[in-house]
Design a protein around this motif. Structure first.
Motif, mmCIF file in Angstrom:
data_model
loop_
_atom_site.group_PDB
_atom_site.id
_atom_site.type_symbol
_atom_site.label_atom_id
_atom_site.label_comp_id
_atom_site.label_asym_id
_atom_site.label_seq_id
_atom_site.Cartn_x
_atom_site.Cartn_y
_atom_site.Cartn_z
ATOM 1 N N THR A 45 -54.813 41.688 10.300
ATOM 2 C CA THR A 45 -54.053 40.441 10.422
ATOM 3 C C THR A 45 -53.520 40.291 11.840
ATOM 4 O OG1 THR A 45 -51.976 41.500 9.815
ATOM 5 C CG2 THR A 45 -53.253 40.543 8.023
ATOM 6 N N ILE A 46 -53.048 39.092 12.127
ATOM 7 C CA ILE A 46 -52.407 38.834 13.416
ATOM 8 C C ILE A 46 -51.187 37.953 13.131
ATOM 9 C CG2 ILE A 46 -53.964 36.869 13.861
ATOM 10 C CD1 ILE A 46 -53.804 37.580 16.871
ATOM 11 N N ASP A 47 -50.116 38.156 13.898
ATOM 12 C CA ASP A 47 -48.913 37.331 13.746
ATOM 13 C C ASP A 47 -48.937 36.242 14.809
ATOM 14 O OD1 ASP A 47 -48.106 38.929 11.692
ATOM 15 O OD2 ASP A 47 -46.350 39.776 12.710
ATOM 16 N N ALA A 48 -49.169 35.005 14.357
ATOM 17 C CA ALA A 48 -49.262 33.881 15.293
ATOM 18 C C ALA A 48 -48.047 32.975 15.105
ATOM 19 C CB ALA A 48 -50.547 33.096 15.050
ATOM 20 N N ARG A 49 -47.293 32.782 16.175
ATOM 21 C CA ARG A 49 -46.192 31.830 16.085
ATOM 22 C C ARG A 49 -46.779 30.429 16.038
ATOM 23 N NH1 ARG A 49 -40.962 30.503 19.951
ATOM 24 N NH2 ARG A 49 -40.229 28.852 18.569
ATOM 25 N N ILE A 50 -46.322 29.611 15.081
ATOM 26 C CA ILE A 50 -46.866 28.255 14.947
ATOM 27 C C ILE A 50 -45.786 27.227 15.271
ATOM 28 C CG2 ILE A 50 -48.687 28.931 13.353
ATOM 29 C CD1 ILE A 50 -46.920 27.931 11.043
ATOM 30 N N PHE A 51 -46.201 26.035 15.606
ATOM 31 C CA PHE A 51 -45.305 24.972 16.079
ATOM 32 C C PHE A 51 -44.466 25.480 17.252
ATOM 33 C CE2 PHE A 51 -46.169 23.692 11.682
ATOM 34 C CZ PHE A 51 -46.506 22.361 11.847
ATOM 35 N N SER A 52 -45.052 26.309 18.096
ATOM 36 C CA SER A 52 -44.245 26.891 19.172
ATOM 37 C C SER A 52 -43.969 25.883 20.279
ATOM 38 C CB SER A 52 -44.889 28.156 19.730
ATOM 39 O OG SER A 52 -46.224 27.936 20.094
ATOM 40 N N GLY A 53 -44.679 24.752 20.275
ATOM 41 C CA GLY A 53 -44.422 23.734 21.290
ATOM 42 C C GLY A 53 -43.207 22.866 20.993
ATOM 43 N N ILE A 54 -42.681 22.931 19.767
ATOM 44 C CA ILE A 54 -41.528 22.073 19.446
ATOM 45 C C ILE A 54 -40.381 22.923 18.914
ATOM 46 C CG2 ILE A 54 -42.911 20.014 18.975
ATOM 47 C CD1 ILE A 54 -42.556 20.538 16.002
ATOM 48 N N SER A 55 -39.176 22.409 19.076
ATOM 49 C CA SER A 55 -38.000 23.133 18.599
ATOM 50 C C SER A 55 -37.753 22.705 17.154
ATOM 51 C CB SER A 55 -36.812 22.784 19.482
ATOM 52 O OG SER A 55 -35.702 23.486 19.026
ATOM 53 N N LEU A 56 -37.990 23.629 16.245
ATOM 54 C CA LEU A 56 -38.000 23.297 14.825
ATOM 55 C C LEU A 56 -36.720 23.794 14.162
ATOM 56 C CD1 LEU A 56 -40.593 22.198 13.289
ATOM 57 C CD2 LEU A 56 -40.727 24.463 12.311
ATOM 58 N N THR A 57 -35.987 22.919 13.472
ATOM 59 C CA THR A 57 -34.781 23.387 12.778
ATOM 60 C C THR A 57 -34.880 23.157 11.273
ATOM 61 O OG1 THR A 57 -33.759 21.249 13.182
ATOM 62 C CG2 THR A 57 -33.241 23.010 14.738
ATOM 63 N N SER A 58 -35.902 22.417 10.845
ATOM 64 C CA SER A 58 -35.996 22.078 9.436
ATOM 65 C C SER A 58 -37.441 21.713 9.088
ATOM 66 C CB SER A 58 -35.056 20.886 9.188
ATOM 67 O OG SER A 58 -35.241 20.374 7.911
ATOM 68 N N PHE A 59 -37.943 22.253 7.998
ATOM 69 C CA PHE A 59 -39.332 21.942 7.617
ATOM 70 C C PHE A 59 -39.504 22.113 6.122
ATOM 71 C CE2 PHE A 59 -41.069 26.105 6.510
ATOM 72 C CZ PHE A 59 -40.160 26.972 7.103
ATOM 73 N N SER A 60 -40.599 21.584 5.592
ATOM 74 C CA SER A 60 -40.918 21.882 4.197
ATOM 75 C C SER A 60 -42.214 22.663 4.096
ATOM 76 C CB SER A 60 -40.981 20.599 3.357
ATOM 77 O OG SER A 60 -41.936 19.734 3.892
ATOM 78 N N PHE A 61 -42.265 23.504 3.073
ATOM 79 C CA PHE A 61 -43.383 24.409 2.826
ATOM 80 C C PHE A 61 -43.911 24.099 1.433
ATOM 81 C CE2 PHE A 61 -44.929 28.118 0.632
ATOM 82 C CZ PHE A 61 -45.676 28.813 1.569
ATOM 83 N N THR A 62 -45.220 23.929 1.318
ATOM 84 C CA THR A 62 -45.814 23.650 0.002
ATOM 85 C C THR A 62 -47.104 24.443 -0.174
ATOM 86 O OG1 THR A 62 -45.086 21.363 0.356
ATOM 87 C CG2 THR A 62 -46.466 21.770 -1.560
ATOM 88 N N PRO A 63 -47.207 25.281 -1.208
ATOM 89 C CA PRO A 63 -48.493 25.956 -1.435
ATOM 90 C C PRO A 63 -49.576 24.932 -1.768
ATOM 91 C CG PRO A 63 -46.744 26.967 -2.735
ATOM 92 C CD PRO A 63 -46.198 25.684 -2.185
ATOM 93 N N ALA A 64 -50.701 25.018 -1.074
ATOM 94 C CA ALA A 64 -51.810 24.105 -1.347
ATOM 95 C C ALA A 64 -52.859 24.793 -2.203
ATOM 96 C CB ALA A 64 -52.433 23.646 -0.038
ATOM 97 N N SER A 65 -52.853 26.124 -2.164
ATOM 98 C CA SER A 65 -53.749 26.904 -3.018
ATOM 99 C C SER A 65 -53.070 28.238 -3.289
ATOM 100 C CB SER A 65 -55.079 27.125 -2.304
ATOM 101 O OG SER A 65 -55.846 28.080 -2.993
ATOM 102 N N GLY A 66 -53.277 28.778 -4.472
ATOM 103 C CA GLY A 66 -52.656 30.051 -4.822
ATOM 104 C C GLY A 66 -51.192 29.867 -5.185
#
Ligand SMILES: [Zn+2]
Ligand SMILES: [Zn+2]
Length: 395
Positions: free
Chosen positions: A31-52
């Motif tokens: 595996t690899i640990d990739a920081r995502i949305f690193s171009g924007i300062s994120l303080t709030s988001f939603s997470f939804t399983p699309a599979s599994g």
């Protein structure tokens, strides 16, 4: 006596396995640990399983809740930590969070709340760390899934299968070499161009096949060291030697004349800038306040072959002009008409290493991945991490 044999047997086995571990094969990380949305300062988001399905855990590994497909979770940074809200529960968590997939294939949507970004889809796990002023989102993703996402983000759809193999081998080499240098702390790579663009999962069959068929393949120099596998969109007919642009001169990153990319979309571009803005740039950046005679010399600039600077003394680098005016490349010429500079440029990107559009054309003309990689990087070869003994991999 018999007992002694068993003891010796165990001893030799332990010795052998420890030697094997030290001098055995170098394997691909899983595996690899990739920081995502690193171009924007994120303080709030939603997470939804699309599979599994997913399990939410705190940093001690305690299960906080389970999420089934399409069940949405909202995560928000708060001065005291992280607020989590789901269907019918709201709770506060100190420290980090992890969202771990529990089925064979798990992927999820992430939608930032405060930015104009729409949602993106990622494979495998999500880790969330509370930063000072933002949430750090890290996608702990299977290496192959990561590579497929990079290949799609960096080179798009409908490319030749052989080109996808080339791009995958470069992406793998670049990622391994880059995370070895530990350019970031707390994760291996970010999702911006300097660590390779990674904007989510790919399920494009031709890309998945390229990742599968090149498993463990990387580009190495003659000493079996991973190369710095830099690439760019289009060189405009001539690549740049690494030492001409960056402090390091690398023997495999030489200037290459490239006849393959000249008809591609990135080969030519035009731009216009005000003459005054170039003059004030020269004044601000280099303290040059040109008298009329020199201003006249700035009327016209031409680059039949690549140059490094605007002036003959090598003071005013084309790189600084490119960066300041956000031009597509340093391979440009211009003419002054009235108060404007009319720029005609060639190529797109820094120009060092492999030219993607040239490589695409080579693939369409029937060149193999070894030929394409050997054309842009001198004296290298493709090796497989699974067959190169560890002692030959000095990293
Ligand atoms: Zn980075
Ligand atoms: Zn090119």
């Amino acid at each position: 006596m018999k007992h002694n044999f068993i003891v010796w047997g165990i001893f030799l086995f332990v010795l052998w396995t420890s030697i094997f571990r030290a001098h055995g094969q170098m394997h691909m990380p899983e595996t690899i640990d990739a920081r995502i949305f690193s171009g924007i300062s994120l303080t709030s988001f939603s997470f939804t399983p699309a599979s599994g399905s997913y399990v939410l855990r705190d940093e001690k590994g305690q299960t906080l809740m389970r999420l089934e497909k399409f069940q949405q979770l909202s995560v928000q940074l708060n001065p005291r930590g992280i607020y989590v809200s789901a269907k019918d529960s709201i709770f506060f968590v100190e420290g980090s969070l992890s969202l771990e997939g529990k089925r064979l294939e798990n992927f999820f949507f992430v939608r930032p709340h405060q930015s104009a970004e729409s949602y993106r889809v990622y494979d495998d796990f999500l880790l969330v760390y509370p930063g000072e002023e933002e949430l750090i989102l890290v996608n702990r993703v299977g290496y192959d899934n990561y590579l497929a996402g990079v290949v799609e983000s960096e080179s798009g759809f409908n490319r030749h299968p052989e080109f996808y193999k080339v791009q995958t081998i470069l992406a793998r080499t670049y990622a391994l070499e880059n995370s070895r240098r530990q350019v970031h702390s707390g994760y291996d790579v970010c999702d911006q161009v300097h660590c390779q663009a990674y904007y989510g999962r790919s399920r494009y069959p031709a890309i998945m096949q390229a990742v599968f068929h090149t498993y463990g393949d990387v580009v190495a120099d003659p000493h079996n060291r991973l190369i710095s596998a830099v690439y760019h969109a289009n060189c405009g007919g001539e690549t740049v030697a690494s030492g001409d642009l960056w402090p390091n001169h690398l023997p495999y990153l030489q200037r290459v004349e490239d006849p393959y990319c000249l008809e591609s979309p990135g080969a030519r571009w035009e731009a216009t800038i005000a003459k005054d803005s170039l003059l004030s740039f020269l004044n601000d950046q280099y303290g040059i306040n040109p008298p009329p005679a020199q201003t006249k010399a700035l009327q016209r600039f031409s680059q039949p072959a690549r140059l490094l600077s605007l002036d003959q003394e090598g003071l005013i680098t084309l790189r600084s002009i490119r960066e300041h005016f956000r031009l597509r490349s340093t391979f440009f010429s211009y003419e002054t008409r009235n108060d404007s500079l009319h720029i005609s440029g060639r190529g797109y990107g820094h120009g060092v290493g492999l030219c993607q559009e040239g490589a695409m054309q080579m693939a369409m003309q029937g060149y193999s991945k070894d030929q394409i990689i050997g054309f842009y990087y001198k004296g290298v070869r493709i090796i497989n991490l699974e067959v190169i003994p560890f002692e030959f991999m000095p990293w």
